[in-house]
Design a protein around this motif. Structure first.
Motif, PDB file in Angstrom:
ATOM      1  N   ILE A   1       0.908  -1.312  -0.119  1.00 18.98           N
ATOM      2  CA  ILE A   1      -0.136  -0.041   0.138  1.00 18.98           C
ATOM      3  C   ILE A   1       0.849   1.190   0.007  1.00 18.98           C
ATOM      4  O   ILE A   1       0.554   2.247  -0.423  1.00 18.98           O
ATOM      5  CB  ILE A   1      -0.963  -0.032   1.248  1.00 18.98           C
TER       6      ILE A   1
ATOM      7  N   GLU B   1      -6.701  -0.382  -9.700  1.00 15.21           N
ATOM      8  CA  GLU B   1      -7.838  -1.060  -9.048  1.00 15.21           C
ATOM      9  C   GLU B   1      -7.567  -2.402  -8.732  1.00 15.21           C
ATOM     10  O   GLU B   1      -8.081  -3.001  -7.781  1.00 15.21           O
ATOM     11  CB  GLU B   1      -9.151  -0.776  -9.720  1.00 15.21           C
TER      12      GLU B   1
ATOM     13  N   ASP C   1      -5.212  -2.907  -5.727  1.00 17.78           N
ATOM     14  CA  ASP C   1      -6.339  -2.593  -4.437  1.00 17.78           C
ATOM     15  C   ASP C   1      -6.989  -3.815  -4.344  1.00 17.78           C
ATOM     16  O   ASP C   1      -7.242  -4.096  -2.982  1.00 17.78           O
ATOM     17  CB  ASP C   1      -7.130  -1.444  -4.712  1.00 17.78           C
ATOM     18  N   LEU C   2      -7.673  -4.234  -5.068  1.00 22.01           N
ATOM     19  CA  LEU C   2      -8.555  -5.563  -5.095  1.00 22.01           C
ATOM     20  C   LEU C   2      -7.691  -6.589  -4.431  1.00 22.01           C
ATOM     21  O   LEU C   2      -8.318  -7.282  -3.557  1.00 22.01           O
ATOM     22  CB  LEU C   2      -9.312  -5.858  -6.204  1.00 22.01           C
TER      23      LEU C   2
ATOM     24  N   LEU D   1      -4.924  -6.534  -2.439  1.00 24.41           N
ATOM     25  CA  LEU D   1      -4.680  -6.211  -0.989  1.00 24.41           C
ATOM     26  C   LEU D   1      -5.961  -6.507  -0.075  1.00 24.41           C
ATOM     27  O   LEU D   1      -5.898  -7.217   0.679  1.00 24.41           O
ATOM     28  CB  LEU D   1      -4.308  -4.808  -1.005  1.00 24.41           C
ATOM     29  N   PHE D   2      -7.152  -6.221  -0.741  1.00 23.67           N
ATOM     30  CA  PHE D   2      -8.308  -6.338   0.130  1.00 23.67           C
ATOM     31  C   PHE D   2      -8.594  -7.894  -0.017  1.00 23.67           C
ATOM     32  O   PHE D   2      -9.133  -8.346   1.275  1.00 23.67           O
ATOM     33  CB  PHE D   2      -9.580  -5.567  -0.584  1.00 23.67           C
ATOM     34  N   MET D   3      -8.503  -8.544  -0.854  1.00 27.00           N
ATOM     35  CA  MET D   3      -8.801  -9.865  -1.141  1.00 27.00           C
ATOM     36  C   MET D   3      -7.903 -10.841  -0.149  1.00 27.00           C
ATOM     37  O   MET D   3      -8.454 -11.822   0.379  1.00 27.00           O
ATOM     38  CB  MET D   3      -9.000 -10.383  -2.365  1.00 27.00           C
TER      39      MET D   3
ATOM     40  N   TYR E   1      -6.396  -9.592   2.632  1.00 31.10           N
ATOM     41  CA  TYR E   1      -6.777  -9.321   3.909  1.00 31.10           C
ATOM     42  C   TYR E   1      -7.890 -10.110   4.363  1.00 31.10           C
ATOM     43  O   TYR E   1      -8.071 -10.764   5.317  1.00 31.10           O
ATOM     44  CB  TYR E   1      -6.925  -7.752   3.975  1.00 31.10           C
ATOM     45  N   TYR E   2      -8.978 -10.097   3.471  1.00 30.72           N
ATOM     46  CA  TYR E   2     -10.399 -10.668   3.672  1.00 30.72           C
ATOM     47  C   TYR E   2     -10.013 -12.173   3.950  1.00 30.72           C
ATOM     48  O   TYR E   2     -10.471 -12.926   4.641  1.00 30.72           O
ATOM     49  CB  TYR E   2     -11.401 -10.349   2.591  1.00 30.72           C
TER      50      TYR E   2
END
Length: 143
Positions: free
Chosen positions: A85, A93, A96-97, A99-101, A103-104
């Motif tokens: 990040i 995008e 970003d996706l 990184l989010f995935m 983490y999830y």
């Protein structure tokens, strides 16, 4: 699908990814890269065995390591380019996706392990994901 354990590794450019702009991290020579990646792989396989040969998710800031571990053993890796990040100005995008995935997916594991070797970073990313998912968290230190 199903239960899985997750691993997070933060190499900080040690493997030559050049994806972190902070600090003065030296890239390891080829032999030390190979030894570090093998030690990380062995730690992952040991925890897999201890957990009944369950499914494994691996998240990392190193595409070099993700490509290596995908060839060495059967693990799940969220598709996409691993970035950090801190390099947000060079991300789109899809980055970003991922990184989010990551983490999830870490938060959804039954256990999250952060592997730390020499000059690797002890990241809070997997620890907070485990807190959000209310799952077991442990740091594994390589010697």
């Amino acid at each position: 699908g199903g239960e899985y354990i997750a691993f997070h590794l933060r190499f900080m450019n040690l493997l030559g990814d050049n994806n972190v702009r902070i600090g003065n991290i030296q890239i390891l020579d080829n032999e030390r890269k190979r030894n570090l990646m093998m030690a990380c792989r062995d730690a992952i396989l040991k925890k897999r065995e201890e957990n009944g040969h369950c499914n494994i998710l691996v998240a990392s800031d190193s595409n070099v390591f993700l490509n290596y571990i995908a060839l060495e053993t059967k693990v799940f890796i969220v598709p996409g380019q691993a970035k950090h990040i801190d390099n947000a100005n060079g991300m789109d995008e899809k980055d970003d996706l991922k990184l989010f995935m990551d983490y999830y997916a870490l938060a959804g594991a039954s256990s999250v392990y952060s592997i730390i070797g020499e000059n690797m970073y002890s990241s809070a990313f997997p620890e907070y994901a485990a807190k959000i998912g209310a799952c077991h968290f442990e740091r594994i230190y390589l010697h």
